[in-house]
Design a protein around this motif. Structure first.
Motif, PDB file in Angstrom:
ATOM      1  N   GLU A 177      -6.669   7.952   9.443  1.00  0.00           N
ATOM      2  CA  GLU A 177      -5.402   7.354   9.012  1.00  0.00           C
ATOM      3  C   GLU A 177      -4.912   6.419  10.110  1.00  0.00           C
ATOM      4  OE1 GLU A 177      -3.306  10.640   6.101  1.00  0.00           O
ATOM      5  OE2 GLU A 177      -2.829  10.756   8.225  1.00  0.00           O
ATOM      6  N   LEU A 178      -4.025   5.509   9.725  1.00  0.00           N
ATOM      7  CA  LEU A 178      -3.476   4.569  10.711  1.00  0.00           C
ATOM      8  C   LEU A 178      -2.956   5.313  11.938  1.00  0.00           C
ATOM      9  CD1 LEU A 178      -2.517   1.601  11.376  1.00  0.00           C
ATOM     10  CD2 LEU A 178      -0.282   2.403  10.649  1.00  0.00           C
ATOM     11  N   LYS A 179      -2.275   6.446  11.711  1.00  0.00           N
ATOM     12  CA  LYS A 179      -1.644   7.178  12.823  1.00  0.00           C
ATOM     13  C   LYS A 179      -2.645   7.541  13.930  1.00  0.00           C
ATOM     14  CE  LYS A 179      -1.668  11.925  10.963  1.00  0.00           C
ATOM     15  NZ  LYS A 179      -2.988  12.277  11.506  1.00  0.00           N
ATOM     16  N   ASP A 180      -3.945   7.628  13.602  1.00  0.00           N
ATOM     17  CA  ASP A 180      -4.956   7.997  14.600  1.00  0.00           C
ATOM     18  C   ASP A 180      -5.155   6.911  15.667  1.00  0.00           C
ATOM     19  OD1 ASP A 180      -5.345  10.329  13.131  1.00  0.00           O
ATOM     20  OD2 ASP A 180      -6.874   9.391  11.867  1.00  0.00           O
ATOM     21  N   VAL A 181      -4.791   5.660  15.362  1.00  0.00           N
ATOM     22  CA  VAL A 181      -4.962   4.566  16.337  1.00  0.00           C
ATOM     23  C   VAL A 181      -3.627   3.922  16.701  1.00  0.00           C
ATOM     24  CG1 VAL A 181      -7.342   3.946  15.690  1.00  0.00           C
ATOM     25  CG2 VAL A 181      -5.435   2.948  14.432  1.00  0.00           C
ATOM     26  N   PHE A 182      -2.584   4.385  16.067  1.00  0.00           N
ATOM     27  CA  PHE A 182      -1.273   3.738  16.198  1.00  0.00           C
ATOM     28  C   PHE A 182      -0.600   4.061  17.539  1.00  0.00           C
ATOM     29  CE2 PHE A 182       3.322   3.613  15.527  1.00  0.00           C
ATOM     30  CZ  PHE A 182       3.517   2.474  14.772  1.00  0.00           C
ATOM     31  N   ILE A 183      -0.034   3.032  18.187  1.00  0.00           N
ATOM     32  CA  ILE A 183       0.781   3.272  19.385  1.00  0.00           C
ATOM     33  C   ILE A 183       2.256   3.057  19.029  1.00  0.00           C
ATOM     34  CG2 ILE A 183       1.321   2.540  21.743  1.00  0.00           C
ATOM     35  CD1 ILE A 183      -1.517   1.432  21.949  1.00  0.00           C
ATOM     36  N   SER A 184       2.557   1.877  18.476  1.00  0.00           N
ATOM     37  CA  SER A 184       3.957   1.565  18.169  1.00  0.00           C
ATOM     38  C   SER A 184       4.030   0.378  17.210  1.00  0.00           C
ATOM     39  CB  SER A 184       4.707   1.203  19.460  1.00  0.00           C
ATOM     40  OG  SER A 184       4.139   0.034  20.015  1.00  0.00           O
ATOM     41  N   CYS A 185       5.213   0.151  16.685  1.00  0.00           N
ATOM     42  CA  CYS A 185       5.418  -1.096  15.946  1.00  0.00           C
ATOM     43  C   CYS A 185       6.802  -1.622  16.287  1.00  0.00           C
ATOM     44  CB  CYS A 185       5.237  -0.911  14.435  1.00  0.00           C
ATOM     45  SG  CYS A 185       6.436   0.141  13.627  1.00  0.00           S
ATOM     46  N   THR A 186       6.979  -2.917  16.047  1.00  0.00           N
ATOM     47  CA  THR A 186       8.279  -3.535  16.265  1.00  0.00           C
ATOM     48  C   THR A 186       8.804  -3.948  14.896  1.00  0.00           C
ATOM     49  OG1 THR A 186       7.485  -4.356  18.373  1.00  0.00           O
ATOM     50  CG2 THR A 186       9.460  -5.380  17.516  1.00  0.00           C
ATOM     51  N   ALA A 187      10.112  -3.724  14.697  1.00  0.00           N
ATOM     52  CA  ALA A 187      10.688  -4.054  13.397  1.00  0.00           C
ATOM     53  C   ALA A 187      12.048  -4.697  13.605  1.00  0.00           C
ATOM     54  CB  ALA A 187      10.833  -2.781  12.564  1.00  0.00           C
ATOM     55  N   MET A 188      12.403  -5.623  12.718  1.00  0.00           N
ATOM     56  CA  MET A 188      13.703  -6.266  12.835  1.00  0.00           C
ATOM     57  C   MET A 188      14.713  -5.539  11.947  1.00  0.00           C
ATOM     58  SD  MET A 188      14.696 -10.287  12.540  1.00  0.00           S
ATOM     59  CE  MET A 188      13.610 -10.835  13.847  1.00  0.00           C
ATOM     60  N   ASP A 189      15.852  -5.208  12.581  1.00  0.00           N
ATOM     61  CA  ASP A 189      16.947  -4.578  11.848  1.00  0.00           C
ATOM     62  C   ASP A 189      17.565  -5.653  10.940  1.00  0.00           C
ATOM     63  OD1 ASP A 189      19.557  -3.742  11.154  1.00  0.00           O
ATOM     64  OD2 ASP A 189      19.577  -2.328  12.825  1.00  0.00           O
ATOM     65  N   VAL A 190      17.579  -5.428   9.630  1.00  0.00           N
ATOM     66  CA  VAL A 190      18.023  -6.483   8.714  1.00  0.00           C
ATOM     67  C   VAL A 190      19.527  -6.757   8.822  1.00  0.00           C
ATOM     68  CG1 VAL A 190      16.160  -6.167   7.030  1.00  0.00           C
ATOM     69  CG2 VAL A 190      18.301  -4.944   6.713  1.00  0.00           C
ATOM     70  N   GLU A 191      20.288  -5.796   9.381  1.00  0.00           N
ATOM     71  CA  GLU A 191      21.731  -6.002   9.526  1.00  0.00           C
ATOM     72  C   GLU A 191      22.055  -6.807  10.775  1.00  0.00           C
ATOM     73  OE1 GLU A 191      24.216  -5.329   7.538  1.00  0.00           O
ATOM     74  OE2 GLU A 191      22.745  -4.641   6.066  1.00  0.00           O
ATOM     75  N   THR A 192      21.377  -6.461  11.899  1.00  0.00           N
ATOM     76  CA  THR A 192      21.748  -7.061  13.184  1.00  0.00           C
ATOM     77  C   THR A 192      20.782  -8.144  13.651  1.00  0.00           C
ATOM     78  OG1 THR A 192      20.443  -5.472  14.418  1.00  0.00           O
ATOM     79  CG2 THR A 192      22.712  -4.832  13.905  1.00  0.00           C
ATOM     80  N   GLU A 208      14.225   7.428   5.610  1.00  0.00           N
ATOM     81  CA  GLU A 208      15.509   6.994   6.211  1.00  0.00           C
ATOM     82  C   GLU A 208      15.568   5.501   6.520  1.00  0.00           C
ATOM     83  OE1 GLU A 208      13.850  10.008   7.186  1.00  0.00           O
ATOM     84  OE2 GLU A 208      14.762  10.253   9.187  1.00  0.00           O
ATOM     85  N   ALA A 209      14.432   4.932   6.947  1.00  0.00           N
ATOM     86  CA  ALA A 209      14.462   3.530   7.397  1.00  0.00           C
ATOM     87  C   ALA A 209      14.176   2.542   6.274  1.00  0.00           C
ATOM     88  CB  ALA A 209      13.459   3.344   8.538  1.00  0.00           C
ATOM     89  N   LYS A 210      14.022   3.071   5.049  1.00  0.00           N
ATOM     90  CA  LYS A 210      13.684   2.204   3.905  1.00  0.00           C
ATOM     91  C   LYS A 210      14.718   1.076   3.729  1.00  0.00           C
ATOM     92  CE  LYS A 210      12.142   2.648  -0.753  1.00  0.00           C
ATOM     93  NZ  LYS A 210      12.258   2.296  -1.881  1.00  0.00           N
ATOM     94  N   ASP A 211      14.210  -0.137   3.573  1.00  0.00           N
ATOM     95  CA  ASP A 211      15.031  -1.337   3.351  1.00  0.00           C
ATOM     96  C   ASP A 211      15.924  -1.705   4.539  1.00  0.00           C
ATOM     97  OD1 ASP A 211      13.959  -1.519   0.806  1.00  0.00           O
ATOM     98  OD2 ASP A 211      15.591  -0.361  -0.113  1.00  0.00           O
ATOM     99  N   LYS A 212      15.820  -0.981   5.644  1.00  0.00           N
ATOM    100  CA  LYS A 212      16.695  -1.279   6.784  1.00  0.00           C
ATOM    101  C   LYS A 212      15.987  -2.132   7.842  1.00  0.00           C
ATOM    102  CE  LYS A 212      19.790   2.621   6.319  1.00  0.00           C
ATOM    103  NZ  LYS A 212      19.312   3.950   5.953  1.00  0.00           N
TER     104      LYS A 212
END
Ligand code: EPU
Length: 338
Positions: free
Chosen positions: A131-146, A169-173
């Motif tokens: 699964e992706l989680k086996d190689v995953f370190i981190s991701c960057t995401a933009m907060d749609v509000e700020t 919890e983070a859906k659509d955010k």
């Protein structure tokens, strides 16, 4: 930046569903993404990337933002491993091939998965024992509000089977903008345990496989079972494999002793939804232009002109039949846009 109007999304979703976006913008840079999020004239937004995990059932009355951020780079490396950073709009399979071309291990089992890098964490893509989680370190995401960029490490992402914080919890955010992965440069950890891989390697006379051999085996298996979205519209597995309790499983297996299953931790059992659907007689069936793939019953297909509503109707009939015959609920894996 051009905001277009009334654009067909047919080429932006792998099901090939022909619905329209009221407004459409191509996002190619982070500063531009921030600016678009600040536009008050378009309060309703809809994010689309590779469009490989969604079923569109109606026109989208919003500003559709097509995330087309590109770039793959090396963030850090040592003798053993490399940390790569890939932007969200990179095609997932191209990234897997880019890694293999450089001798980096980790993505070989995930070869040929449709879709883009930015959506991989949302459902923790997985295939053939990885699964992706086996190689995953981190991701960057933009907060749609700020408009701020936020880092999510592996723990923050709360990965599960085809699941993460981005479905909850983070859906659509947030809009995922890039993903960092840890790949091996030597002493690769090979995952050949998945039955079909062993068989494929064996039939090619390969005893000591390289990461390239495993990738080739996975590609061959996928091509033999799963339709190519370029030829036949589809979204991969439409449903998740259901997980049931031991009590329910004991009853189930007594009535269906030939059923395949995987035993999980905590006395839970996963039953392949493809098997359940096939037993209900749906495999290879076609209803207008909506159908169930002839080689893998977990995959719903669009023979050309099916609407999202027709595919959804078929999916709901399948759910009903599986529930009637087995008393098991199967839930969609794809994101249904109603
Ligand atoms: N099976 C049937 N009939 C079918 C399909 C499957 O009886 O029509 C049986 C197979 O014989 C086998 C079992 O079900 O015993 C499992 O089948 P398979 O190996 O094809 O895998 P799957 O559980 O159906 C999952 C993933 C796929 C992934 C494969 C391989 C999910 C929802 N799907 O399918 O992922 O490629 O394992 O790891 O977990 C996707 O998510 O889009 C996807 C294609």
């Amino acid at each position: 930046m051009t905001i277009q109007e009334n654009i067909s999304l047919k080429s932006h979703n792998t099901f090939g569903i022909d619905v329209k976006a009221r407004f459409f913008v191509e996002i190619t840079g982070l500063a531009q993404l921030q600016k678009v999020l600040e536009l008050t004239a378009y309060p309703k937004r809809f994010i689309i990337s590779g469009g490989s995990n969604m079923l569109l059932t109606k026109d989208i009355d919003a500003l559709v933002m097509h995330i087309n951020l590109k770039g793959i780079s090396i963030a850090e490396e040592n003798g053993e491993s490399v940390e790569i950073k890939a932007m969200a709009g990179e095609n997932w399979h191209n990234l897997a091939m880019w890694s293999l071309d450089r001798g980096y291990g980790g993505l070989e089992n995930l070869s040929l998965i449709p879709g883009n890098v930015g959506t991989a964490p949302i459902q923790n893509i997985g295939a053939y024992g990885v699964e992706l989680k086996d190689v995953f370190i981190s991701c960057t995401a933009m907060d749609v509000e700020t408009g701020e960029l936020v880092a999510f490490d592996k723990e923050d992402c709360q990965f599960g089977y085809r699941d993460s914080i981005f479905k909850n919890e983070a859906k659509d955010k947030f809009i995922i903008t890039s993903v960092n992965l840890r790949l091996t440069k030597k002493d690769h950890v090979l995952h050949t345990g998945y039955g079909a891989i062993e068989e494929e390697l064996k039939s090619n006379g390969i005893v000591y496989p390289t990461i390239r051999d495993i990738s080739n085996a996975v590609i061959a298996i996928r091509q033999s079972k799963l339709p190519d979205p370029k030829e036949l519209g589809n979204s991969g597995s439409f449903f998740k494999n259901p997980v049931i309790s031991k009590k329910k499983f004991d009853k189930f297996i007594k009535h269906h002793p030939k059923a395949p299953f995987y035993e999980l931790e905590d006395d839970q059992f996963k039953i392949p939804a493809g098997w359940l659907i096939e037993q209900c007689g749906f495999k290879g069936k076609r209803f207008g232009d909506a159908g169930v793939h002839e080689k893998q019953a977990l995959v719903l297909v669009n023979y050309g002109k099916a609407t999202g509503k027709e595919i959804l109707e078929l999916a709901e009939n399948i759910q009903k039949e599986v529930k009637n015959k087995f008393g098991i609920d199967i839930l969609p894996e794809v994101n249904i846009i109603k």
